[in-house]
Design a protein around this motif. Structure first.
Motif, PDB file in Angstrom:
ATOM      1  N   SER A  52      29.388  43.462  37.921  1.00  0.00           N
ATOM      2  CA  SER A  52      29.992  42.351  36.868  1.00  0.00           C
ATOM      3  C   SER A  52      29.219  42.933  35.615  1.00  0.00           C
ATOM      4  N   PRO A  53      30.126  42.747  34.535  1.00  0.00           N
ATOM      5  CA  PRO A  53      29.543  43.148  33.084  1.00  0.00           C
ATOM      6  C   PRO A  53      28.487  41.758  32.718  1.00  0.00           C
ATOM      7  N   HIS A  54      28.639  40.744  33.521  1.00  0.00           N
ATOM      8  CA  HIS A  54      27.696  39.633  33.263  1.00  0.00           C
ATOM      9  C   HIS A  54      26.766  39.689  34.026  1.00  0.00           C
ATOM     10  N   ASN A  55      26.477  40.899  34.748  1.00  0.00           N
ATOM     11  CA  ASN A  55      25.351  41.201  35.616  1.00  0.00           C
ATOM     12  C   ASN A  55      24.718  42.506  35.194  1.00  0.00           C
ATOM     13  N   GLY A  56      25.075  43.058  33.777  1.00  0.00           N
ATOM     14  CA  GLY A  56      24.430  44.351  33.524  1.00  0.00           C
ATOM     15  C   GLY A  56      25.411  45.487  34.065  1.00  0.00           C
ATOM     16  N   GLY A  57      26.448  45.250  34.475  1.00  0.00           N
ATOM     17  CA  GLY A  57      27.279  46.484  35.006  1.00  0.00           C
ATOM     18  C   GLY A  57      28.593  46.641  34.090  1.00  0.00           C
ATOM     19  N   LYS A  75      56.112  52.344  50.641  1.00  0.00           N
ATOM     20  CA  LYS A  75      56.929  51.207  50.978  1.00  0.00           C
ATOM     21  C   LYS A  75      56.411  49.896  50.343  1.00  0.00           C
ATOM     22  N   ALA A  76      55.108  49.923  49.940  1.00  0.00           N
ATOM     23  CA  ALA A  76      54.280  48.709  49.448  1.00  0.00           C
ATOM     24  C   ALA A  76      54.454  48.783  47.858  1.00  0.00           C
ATOM     25  N   LYS A  77      54.524  47.469  47.502  1.00  0.00           N
ATOM     26  CA  LYS A  77      54.675  47.228  45.795  1.00  0.00           C
ATOM     27  C   LYS A  77      53.032  47.258  45.538  1.00  0.00           C
ATOM     28  N   ILE A  78      52.777  47.822  44.481  1.00  0.00           N
ATOM     29  CA  ILE A  78      51.268  48.081  43.981  1.00  0.00           C
ATOM     30  C   ILE A  78      51.234  47.244  42.524  1.00  0.00           C
ATOM     31  N   LYS A  79      50.534  46.294  42.366  1.00  0.00           N
ATOM     32  CA  LYS A  79      50.346  45.581  41.158  1.00  0.00           C
ATOM     33  C   LYS A  79      49.114  45.479  40.694  1.00  0.00           C
ATOM     34  N   ILE A  80      48.624  45.841  39.295  1.00  0.00           N
ATOM     35  CA  ILE A  80      47.418  45.638  38.809  1.00  0.00           C
ATOM     36  C   ILE A  80      47.485  44.413  37.759  1.00  0.00           C
ATOM     37  N   GLU A  81      46.613  43.263  38.056  1.00  0.00           N
ATOM     38  CA  GLU A  81      46.924  42.225  37.242  1.00  0.00           C
ATOM     39  C   GLU A  81      45.304  42.110  36.527  1.00  0.00           C
ATOM     40  N   TYR A  82      45.492  41.978  35.200  1.00  0.00           N
ATOM     41  CA  TYR A  82      44.229  41.703  34.286  1.00  0.00           C
ATOM     42  C   TYR A  82      43.790  40.298  33.958  1.00  0.00           C
ATOM     43  N   VAL A  83      42.439  39.825  33.830  1.00  0.00           N
ATOM     44  CA  VAL A  83      42.036  38.908  33.413  1.00  0.00           C
ATOM     45  C   VAL A  83      41.317  39.220  32.259  1.00  0.00           C
ATOM     46  N   ASP A  84      41.386  38.541  31.206  1.00  0.00           N
ATOM     47  CA  ASP A  84      40.708  38.760  29.878  1.00  0.00           C
ATOM     48  C   ASP A  84      39.220  38.359  30.408  1.00  0.00           C
ATOM     49  N   ASP A  85      38.682  39.299  29.659  1.00  0.00           N
ATOM     50  CA  ASP A  85      36.915  39.130  29.812  1.00  0.00           C
ATOM     51  C   ASP A  85      36.277  39.654  28.779  1.00  0.00           C
ATOM     52  N   GLU A  86      35.715  39.101  27.705  1.00  0.00           N
ATOM     53  CA  GLU A  86      35.180  39.629  26.429  1.00  0.00           C
ATOM     54  C   GLU A  86      33.958  40.583  26.565  1.00  0.00           C
ATOM     55  N   LYS A  87      33.323  40.464  27.764  1.00  0.00           N
ATOM     56  CA  LYS A  87      32.220  41.388  28.262  1.00  0.00           C
ATOM     57  C   LYS A  87      32.695  42.462  28.752  1.00  0.00           C
ATOM     58  N   ALA A  88      33.756  42.702  29.268  1.00  0.00           N
ATOM     59  CA  ALA A  88      34.168  43.954  29.921  1.00  0.00           C
ATOM     60  C   ALA A  88      34.546  44.979  29.147  1.00  0.00           C
ATOM     61  N   LEU A  89      34.539  46.374  29.603  1.00  0.00           N
ATOM     62  CA  LEU A  89      34.785  47.421  28.977  1.00  0.00           C
ATOM     63  C   LEU A  89      36.212  47.460  28.218  1.00  0.00           C
ATOM     64  N   ASN A  90      37.144  46.981  28.834  1.00  0.00           N
ATOM     65  CA  ASN A  90      38.400  47.233  28.306  1.00  0.00           C
ATOM     66  C   ASN A  90      38.906  45.657  27.684  1.00  0.00           C
ATOM     67  N   LYS A  91      37.791  44.629  27.853  1.00  0.00           N
ATOM     68  CA  LYS A  91      37.801  43.142  27.430  1.00  0.00           C
ATOM     69  C   LYS A  91      38.829  42.612  28.504  1.00  0.00           C
TER      70      LYS A  91
END
Ligand SMILES: [Zn+2]
Length: 167
Positions: free
Chosen positions: A30-35, A57-73
């Motif tokens: 986690s970016p909140h733990n130095g990563g 056959k599977a549907k793949i979806k990537i969902e994002y949650v905002d996080d100020e400390k993360a690389l791409n926020k």
């Protein structure tokens, strides 16, 4: 049928160990733990899902949650939905983030270069939550290899941010 599925799972043992090793080489701390967070690990997981042919056959979806400390926020979670005979769902949730490795003096190996010793794989994140993650993926793969169409729609969730508050 039970036997057939189990024998398919056994055939996948080597690939399961390789997959778990591959994923655990990417420290999703986690970016909140130095990563740097989950981005690289989620990208690798998406590649693995493709290599296993699960995305045919599977549907793949990537969902994002905002996080100020993360690389791409923002922090990514990957969701896979494999159609079953019924719309009723079987959901399995695992998390891709890990806790830091701590003091390296307490390790007898590089925590991000997992090694098989005896009948176990050692490394950071192997147990929490790598084994569960890889098991859910390969349970589906074993079903499909056995020619079984899942009774229920299978939803596998591979989520970010479990270790530091689950926002
Ligand atoms: Zn955990």
């Amino acid at each position: 049928m039970h036997e057939k599925i189990l024998s398919q799972a056994e055939k996948l043992e080597g690939l399961m160990i390789d997959t778990l090793t591959r994923l655990c080489k990417i420290p999703a701390i986690s970016p909140h733990n130095g990563g740097t967070g989950e981005d690289a690990k989620i990208a690798e997981l998406e590649k693995i899902i493709h290599e296993l042919g699960l995305d045919e056959k599977a549907k793949i979806k990537i969902e994002y949650v905002d996080d100020e400390k993360a690389l791409n926020k923002k922090r990514p979670s990957l969701f896979l939905e494999y159609p079953g005979k019924k719309s009723r769902r079987l959901c399995i949730l695992t998390h891709v983030d890990i806790v830091p490795e701590g003091d390296r003096n307490f390790w007898t190996l590089d925590p991000f270069q997992p090694e098989v010793r005896g009948s176990r794989l050692y490394g950071r994140g192997v147990s929490d939550n790598g084994t569960g993650l890889v098991s859910s993926l390969f349970a589906l793969k074993a079903l499909l290899n056995a020619g079984v169409e899942p009774e229920y729609t299978v939803n596998l969730a591979f989520v970010a941010d479990e270790e530091m508050g689950s926002r």
